[in-house]
Write a protein that holds these residues in place. Structure first.
Motif, PDB file in Angstrom:
ATOM      1  N   PRO A 221       0.797  -1.231   0.000  1.00  0.00           N
ATOM      2  CA  PRO A 221       0.000   0.000   0.000  1.00  0.00           C
ATOM      3  C   PRO A 221       0.826   1.276   0.000  1.00  0.00           C
ATOM      4  CG  PRO A 221      -0.005  -0.993   2.172  1.00  0.00           C
ATOM      5  CD  PRO A 221       0.693  -1.966   1.265  1.00  0.00           C
ATOM      6  N   GLY A 222       2.068   1.212   0.447  1.00  0.00           N
ATOM      7  CA  GLY A 222       2.909   2.407   0.521  1.00  0.00           C
ATOM      8  C   GLY A 222       3.931   2.464  -0.598  1.00  0.00           C
ATOM      9  N   ALA A 223       4.858   3.398  -0.467  1.00  0.00           N
ATOM     10  CA  ALA A 223       5.905   3.575  -1.476  1.00  0.00           C
ATOM     11  C   ALA A 223       6.854   2.377  -1.486  1.00  0.00           C
ATOM     12  CB  ALA A 223       6.685   4.853  -1.187  1.00  0.00           C
ATOM     13  N   LEU A 224       7.335   2.013  -2.659  1.00  0.00           N
ATOM     14  CA  LEU A 224       8.278   0.912  -2.802  1.00  0.00           C
ATOM     15  C   LEU A 224       9.682   1.380  -2.472  1.00  0.00           C
ATOM     16  CD1 LEU A 224       7.091  -0.705  -6.177  1.00  0.00           C
ATOM     17  CD2 LEU A 224       6.403  -1.315  -3.848  1.00  0.00           C
ATOM     18  N   THR A 225      10.481   0.476  -1.920  1.00  0.00           N
ATOM     19  CA  THR A 225      11.898   0.768  -1.725  1.00  0.00           C
ATOM     20  C   THR A 225      12.596   0.733  -3.078  1.00  0.00           C
ATOM     21  OG1 THR A 225      12.520  -1.546  -1.429  1.00  0.00           O
ATOM     22  CG2 THR A 225      11.797  -0.337   0.541  1.00  0.00           C
ATOM     23  N   GLN A 226      13.832   1.178  -3.118  1.00  0.00           N
ATOM     24  CA  GLN A 226      14.583   1.166  -4.373  1.00  0.00           C
ATOM     25  C   GLN A 226      14.709  -0.250  -4.926  1.00  0.00           C
ATOM     26  OE1 GLN A 226      18.339   3.171  -4.102  1.00  0.00           O
ATOM     27  NE2 GLN A 226      18.860   2.876  -6.253  1.00  0.00           N
TER      28      GLN A 226
END
Length: 415
Positions: A221-226
């Motif tokens: 649901p949140g931002a993806l890591t690199q």
């Protein structure tokens, strides 16, 4: 040409249609007659305050504009009288029609059934791929044929319904929506029947590689890591690998591989640039982005359709193919079905059809009076046959309206 516009409180406003050459400092622009992607002004109404404003205005492809004489200076009478009477219709961007479309309410009922069937087939197909089973292309092709038939009858029915999806069915219904948009766009671009169906298959399969992405990343649901983003980017190559052993046309394979490439060469996976990107891939990029940004996700609310087009117009050149995007706008309409708009009468309306010959003047259903804050008995209005105009697009979240979808799809079941 002069017209009078009246608000809910019957306060008259005088508008004049003039040529761009007649514009002077001190006028108040009420509306520019032409597609908004053809000019640099992002506000629907604004004053002409300087010679610089005039220079910017005259450097565009816009030939005519409406001015509000209650807020600015008038045009010179002799110049206005010399204007041809038909000028008001000249600047309107036309929608070419291949044949007389089926009325939208009638096609919505059939399109809802197609959406339901397509959802079940896609859910099964994506599940099979995730379990390592081969893709059943026959099922995919049959579904494309059914959707193509609906688009030929009236493209806006399936386009509008396919945009409505929930968090738990987003992945596969996104593919159905892109399939629909691709075929409607291909039809607008006057491709032959085989090419239209290839476009549909490309839309249907463009994200099939996501079935090989771990669910913890795909559904995060949140931002993806690199590192997660790097894994997510692999879906285009994974999809091409799944399709390559099958009897899939080369353009469809290219669309799966290249739909995240950008015109300026900053996309992935191959950093292709401009014409190096296959035409079907450039089409898929536009349809993919439009459906993605207009869909509700767990981590963001989707943009209203008209706002999405407005924002995407700014990405043309660097990211998107400008010529294809202009064809896409002609496909879905500047104010797509389901858009919430404010009228010059200070009322809210929802767009219910865009089959008129003027993209700026769709068929709407008026239902809310802004000054009184009261709901009205819904009433249809064909803006092409009226002096009432759209003054702005609106975000439904800014108004206490509830779910407005029932106003434009009363006879269709939600998928």
């Amino acid at each position: 040409m002069i017209r009078f516009v009246t608000s809910c409180f019957f306060r008259p406003t005088v508008l004049q249609l003039i040529r761009v050459e007649q514009a002077t400092v001190g006028m108040f622009v009420h509306e520019l007659c032409g597609p908004w992607m053809k000019h640099p002004f992002w506000r629907p109404r604004f004053p002409i305050n300087s010679e610089l404003d005039l220079e910017r205005l005259r450097s565009t492809a816009i030939e005519y504009l409406w001015i509000d004489t209650s807020k600015g200076v008038d045009a010179a009478a002799p110049e206005q009288e010399s204007q041809p009477a038909k000028a008001a219709q000249a600047p309107a961007p036309a929608i070419a029609s291949l044949s007389q479309p089926t009325p939208l309410p009638q096609e919505l009922a059939r399109a809802a059934q197609i959406c339901a069937r397509a959802g079940r087939v896609l859910q099964s197909m994506f599940s099979d791929v995730r379990l390592g089973r081969p893709i059943e292309l026959d099922n995919a092709n049959r579904m494309v044929q059914q959707m193509h038939a609906s688009i030929q009858r009236n493209p806006h029915a399936l386009i509008s319904l396919a945009r409505i999806k929930s968090a738990d069915n987003y992945t596969y219904l996104h593919s159905m929506a892109v399939c629909t948009l691709m075929m409607a766009l291909a039809q607008r671009m006057q491709m032959n029947e085989n090419e239209v169906r290839q476009a549909g298959l490309a839309g249907l399969l463009h994200d099939v590689g996501k079935c090989r992405i771990p669910l913890r990343i795909l559904n995060k649901p949140g931002a993806l890591t690199q590192e997660e983003w790097r894994i997510m980017q692999d879906h285009s190559m994974l999809g091409a690998q799944l399709l390559r052993p099958l009897d899939v046309p080369e353009p469809v394979l290219n669309a799966c591989l290249q739909h995240h490439e950008r015109m300026d060469g900053t996309g992935y996976p191959g950093r292709l640039k401009g014409e190096q990107i296959h035409q079907l891939s450039r089409m898929t990029a536009i349809c993919d982005i439009y459906d993605a940004v207009t869909s509700d996700r767990p981590y963001k609310k989707g943009w209203p359709p008209a706002q999405a087009l407005h924002r995407m117009a700014q990405w043309c050149g660097d990211h998107l193919d400008k010529a294809i995007f202009e064809q896409f706008v002609q496909t879905v309409g500047i104010y797509p079905v389901g858009s919430l708009v404010r009228l010059s009468t200070e009322q809210l309306a929802v767009v219910i059809d865009v089959t008129s010959q003027n993209l700026l003047c769709p068929l709407v259903r008026v239902f809310y009076c802004i000054p009184s804050g009261q709901h009205l008995a819904p009433a249809e209005m064909d803006l092409q046959q009226s002096e009432v105009r759209i003054t702005s697009r609106e975000d439904p979240q800014d108004w206490p309206l509830g779910d407005i979808n029932a106003l434009w799809q009363p006879c269709a079941e939600r998928t």
